[in-house]
Enzyme design. Structure first.
Site, PDB file in Angstrom:
ATOM      1  N   THR A  16      52.641  28.154   2.931  1.00 46.40           N
ATOM      2  CA  THR A  16      52.417  29.459   3.486  1.00 46.40           C
ATOM      3  C   THR A  16      50.620  29.807   3.322  1.00 46.40           C
ATOM      4  OG1 THR A  16      54.806  30.126   3.154  1.00 46.40           O
ATOM      5  CG2 THR A  16      53.173  31.822   3.318  1.00 46.40           C
ATOM      6  N   ILE A  51      52.025  43.049   2.352  1.00 45.43           N
ATOM      7  CA  ILE A  51      51.553  42.289   3.507  1.00 45.43           C
ATOM      8  C   ILE A  51      51.554  43.113   4.809  1.00 45.43           C
ATOM      9  CG2 ILE A  51      52.615  40.747   5.185  1.00 45.43           C
ATOM     10  CD1 ILE A  51      54.224  39.552   2.788  1.00 45.43           C
ATOM     11  N   HIS A  69      24.192  48.556 -16.331  1.00 42.51           N
ATOM     12  CA  HIS A  69      23.993  49.913 -15.373  1.00 42.51           C
ATOM     13  C   HIS A  69      23.035  49.622 -14.480  1.00 42.51           C
ATOM     14  CE1 HIS A  69      23.425  54.033 -14.444  1.00 42.51           C
ATOM     15  NE2 HIS A  69      22.291  53.888 -14.435  1.00 42.51           N
TER      16      HIS A  69
END
EC number: 1.8.1.15
Length: 458
Positions: A38, A181, A439
């Site tokens: 998948t 999803i 920073h």
């Protein structure tokens, strides 16, 4: 019946189990879909490649806020799609060919089902093939859930398996479901030019690991971009290709040319005849495994979406590494912990989470503190003109970090600061005070959230 030393069912994360350490064995890999599973073919990778492209489109469309003259003229969808799947299809093909070229691996292109403990029948284009092995790894994954109202309607629909390969973006995309999803694919197609309606039965988008502050903020943001139908369910679906009518339980209707079903996922164990292999499953269908990924039959392991309680790719990868170790070192088993698993949603803005939500702290009657910082409070947030991003930290009075939740740019990266801190027992005060915080980097929003915990104590 051919007997192998080891059979792996599934060529996604299961394929990651096998390497040259198994070269002295006769190994089989069985799958009837593309190698990579998948993640490579239908999920994580193509969806994130598309999400990044959508982010670029969003940046161009919003350039005017920064005094930059730019026109968002559209997305060349076919080029974008072909670029994405041209790459993933090649990875899948190369991965399969590499296994077929191996001297010790047999690849079966087919679907495996148990016929008895340790025995499988593989359906192929030709005659079925019967195989057996003393050790079997089940990594058959999961699939999209299709509600009965959709399946019984006869109306055509897409899922995450298919929608990203469409030839053109829908004019109007109706999305059934409001989870991660649904959120990611809605973002992709909205950036590609589709009108989007999201139908979600709960009152807000997202769920699972998401904190209430994130869910509320994200849902409010999406109301300005999509047609949200929260708090309603589907009562009827009619129509046909290109003209779908969805009637909701609140009496309203949605008319769209394309329906995307993104209503959750389900373990593929029910397609394996696991009961014939004497394997136990949970009520939701997942294969029962212990902390070593061992199933309830000796010699059988399971990993990934077919068995895990946390169906995320990075969890499946960790389980695959443990299964590999445990196959090779049965006297020195490695555990897999599902504590402190982070997650991310690649939308605009991004969302990331680890640990407890505030609701879970309340439900368990914990003594906790909350620190919240907004992107708009730090200099890099000014640079981005970000007025919606936030970082939320939950901790005990002694500084033990219970959970963290981020909504905003780079959330999937920023959350890793908390992942490391929580896994190594670094307290909120230590994380705030010991490292330098660059920073004006965006990481200052994490620092500020940690510092806010102290103020909540006073």
């Amino acid at each position: 019946m051919r007997t192998h030393d080891l059979i792996v069912i599934g060529a996604g994360s299961g394929n990651m189990v096998i390497d040259d350490d198994f070269a002295d064995l006769d190994v089989a890999i069985v799958d009837n879909r593309k190698f990579g599973g998948t993640c490579v073919n239908y999920g994580c990778i193509p969806s994130k490649m598309l999400s990044y492209t959508a982010q670029i489109a969003d940046t161009v469309a919003g350039a005017g806020r920064f005094g930059v003259d730019a026109d968002m003229r559209g997305m060349r969808w076919d080029e974008v799609r072909d670029r994405v799947f041209g790459r993933t299809d090649a990875v899948a093909a190369d991965g399969e060919q590499g296994r077929r070229d191996s001297d010790f691996i047999t690849v079966y292109d087919g679907h495996a089902r148990f016929t008895a403990p340790g025995q499988l029948q593989i359906s192929t284009d030709g005659d079925p093939v019967d195989v057996s092995a003393p050790r079997i790894v089940i990594a058959a994954g999961g699939r999209p859930v299709v509600p009965d109202a959709v399946a019984e309607s006869g109306v055509p629909f897409e899922t995450s398996d298919t929608v990203m390969r469409l030839d053109a973006p829908p004019e109007h995309l109706a999305v059934l479901g409001g989870g991660y999803i649904a959120a990611e694919l809605a973002h992709v197609f909205a950036a590609a030019g589709s009108r989007v309606t999201i139908i979600e039965k709960s009152g807000q988008l997202l769920g699972g690991p998401q904190d209430e502050a994130v869910r509320t903020a994200y849902t409010d943001l999406m109301r300005s971009q999509y047609d949200l139908r929260c708090g309603a369910e589907v009562s009827e679906i009619t129509g046909g290709a290109g003209d779908i009518v969805i009637t909701l339980t609140d009496g309203s209707q949605v008319r769209a040319d394309t329906l995307l079903v993104a209503a959750g996922r389900h373990s593929n164990s029910d397609r394996l005849d696991v009961e014939k292999g004497d394997l136990q499953t949970y009520e939701d269908g997942r294969i029962v495994v212990d902390e070593y990924c061992r199933a309830t039959v000796e010699g059988v392991y399971a990993l990934g979406d077919v068995s895990t309680s946390v169906p995320l790719k990075h969890v499946a990868n960790r389980e695959a590494a443990a299964v590999k170790h445990n196959l090779l070192h049965p006297d020195d088993l490695r555990e897999v912990s599902h504590d402190l698993v982070p997650s991310a949603v690649f939308t605009n803005p991004q969302i990331a989470s680890i640990g407890r939500t505030e609701k879970s702290c309340r439900d368990d009657d914990l003594d906790y503190r909350v620190g919240i910082a907004e992107y708009s409070e730090v200099a890099y947030g000014w640079a981005m003109e970000d007025t919606t991003g936030l970082c939320k930290v939950l901790a005990t009075p002694d500084g033990t970090i219970l959970g963290a939740h981020i909504l905003g740019a780079q959330a999937a990266t920023l959350i890793q600061l908390f992942v490391v801190a929580m896994n190594f027992g670094i307290t909120a005060d230590e994380l705030a005070d010991k490292p330098y915080w660059i920073h004006p980097a965006l990481t200052e929003v994490v620092e500020n959230a940690l510092l806010q915990l102290r103020k909540s104590d006073s």
